[in-house]
Design an enzyme around this catalytic site. Structure first.
Site, mmCIF file in Angstrom:
data_model
loop_
_atom_site.group_PDB
_atom_site.id
_atom_site.type_symbol
_atom_site.label_atom_id
_atom_site.label_comp_id
_atom_site.label_asym_id
_atom_site.label_seq_id
_atom_site.Cartn_x
_atom_site.Cartn_y
_atom_site.Cartn_z
ATOM 1 N N LYS A 145 65.209 -5.095 -80.077
ATOM 2 C CA LYS A 145 64.770 -3.696 -80.261
ATOM 3 C C LYS A 145 65.983 -2.768 -80.202
ATOM 4 O O LYS A 145 66.780 -2.862 -79.274
ATOM 5 C CB LYS A 145 63.822 -3.287 -79.129
ATOM 6 C CG LYS A 145 62.508 -3.988 -79.176
ATOM 7 C CD LYS A 145 61.380 -3.023 -79.542
ATOM 8 C CE LYS A 145 60.050 -3.741 -79.593
ATOM 9 N NZ LYS A 145 59.435 -3.701 -80.910
ATOM 10 N N LYS A 256 51.141 -8.562 -89.615
ATOM 11 C CA LYS A 256 50.376 -9.039 -88.464
ATOM 12 C C LYS A 256 48.988 -9.383 -89.003
ATOM 13 O O LYS A 256 48.144 -8.500 -89.171
ATOM 14 C CB LYS A 256 50.273 -7.935 -87.411
ATOM 15 C CG LYS A 256 51.605 -7.560 -86.779
ATOM 16 C CD LYS A 256 51.431 -6.377 -85.840
ATOM 17 C CE LYS A 256 52.687 -6.093 -85.044
ATOM 18 N NZ LYS A 256 53.890 -5.886 -85.868
#
Ligand SMILES: [Mg+2]
Length: 331
Positions: A145, A256
């Site tokens: 991240k 997803k």
């Protein structure tokens, strides 16, 4: 032929709450569903919404399920309920496949080696230590991240991290849509410089540098820089993915499956267009995880990028070891 839809809510606690753009995520809540037809065949599915990522809410999904009568004719689940579309689509596929000749059980979630799964690194300096642990666990793709600390510090850490990684390793950077255009350009410049050195590990892609409403700017960067750009927040649902495809996006898409919508429609889209996809978890139970991984293997070409499913062991329970019927009985 009527089909009975039964639904059971679940709650799972994260071992450590996740930091999200929407605050701390402590409990993963969702629904398991079970379809049963008049022949007694059953199929399990999971509805695992992430409303702050663009799916319906848990309440929307539950309201829909509860509104279906006992003699449900498996009407089309509306596009406004993508996680419900996924759960119902998977349960229905399992029910239909169960007794048919040549049925092969869906691939169990644990049949993937860590080599095929992307290992997660924490934001900041801690990534440098955790990276070696992830490599020791067998991961060959790592995700980090970014956009959390000052950009100069983060790019400095990136350079140190890359010096320490073996050159067969790939790193994904995920900005979660949090960069400005000039910051994204600094990151892409650094990535291109690192990727130009053949001796070091490679940066596979920069994920969602800008917010979803800046698709044109990301397309323009995609033309100017060598490092691939992936859309994630821009393409929470299959409808959004189809829209970005229609607007000409030919970079990577992170999907997803659990919140994307109908698994059958996603598979058809993949077969028609052959998009560059990276499949990713929505923190499902093993029911949704198994269905999502099975869909990934049906959609993806043979040398597919690592799966974004490095999420086992994140929950304070033993559910990941249970077969669907056993998990259902526990709820
Ligand atoms: Mg992402």
């Amino acid at each position: 032929m009527g089909i009975e839809l039964a639904v059971r809510p679940y709650q799972r606690r994260f071992v450590k709450p996740l930091h999200t753009a929407h605050g701390l995520w402590t409990w993963r809540e969702g629904l398991l569903i079970r379809l049963r037809d008049s022949l007694g065949r059953v199929g399990y599915g999971e509805i695992a919404p992430i409303p702050w990522f663009g799916s319906e809410t848990l309440e929307d999904a539950l309201t829909f399920c509860n509104a279906q009568s006992k003699d449900w004719q498996v009407e089309t689940v509306p596009d406004a309920l993508p996680a419900t579309q996924f759960g119902v689509g998977c349960a229905l596929a399992e029910l239909v496949e169960e007794n048919s000749a040549g049925y092969e059980p869906a691939m169990p979630a644990d049949s993937f080696a860590n080599a095929d799964i992307c290992g997660l690194l924490p934001a900041g300096e801690a990534a440098l230590d955790i990276a070696s642990q992830r490599l020791a666990q067998g991961h060959r793709t790592l995700k980090w991240k970014i956009g959390v600390h000052a950009i100069a510090d983060e790019i400095g850490r990136l350079e140190r991290l890359m010096e320490n990684l073996p050159n067969h390793v790939q790193l994904r950077l995920d900005a979660n849509g949090g960069l400005s255009i000039s910051q994204a350009e600094q990151w892409l410049t650094a990535c291109d410089r690192i990727n130009a050195e053949p001796q070091t590990a490679a940066i596979e892609h920069l994920e969602q540098p800008l917010p979803p409403n800046q698709l044109a700017a990301m397309q323009e960067m995609g033309r100017r820089y060598q490092t691939a750009i992936a859309l994630d927040e821009s393409v929470a649902t299959l409808t959004q993915l189809e829209d970005c495809w229609a607007k000409g996006w030919r970079g990577v898409f992170v999907v997803k499956p659990a919140i994307a919508g109908s698994p059958q429609r996603l598979q058809a889209f993949c077969q028609t267009h052959r998009p560059r996809l990276v499949f990713s978890s929505a923190f499902e139970t093993p029911v949704g995880r198994r269905a999502a991984l099975s869909l990934a293997t049906r959609c993806a070409p043979t040398s597919a990028p690592a799966l974004g499913f490095g999420t086992q062991g994140w929950f304070a329970d033993n559910w990941d070891t249970l077969p669907p019927a056993e998990l259902w009985d526990r709820l």
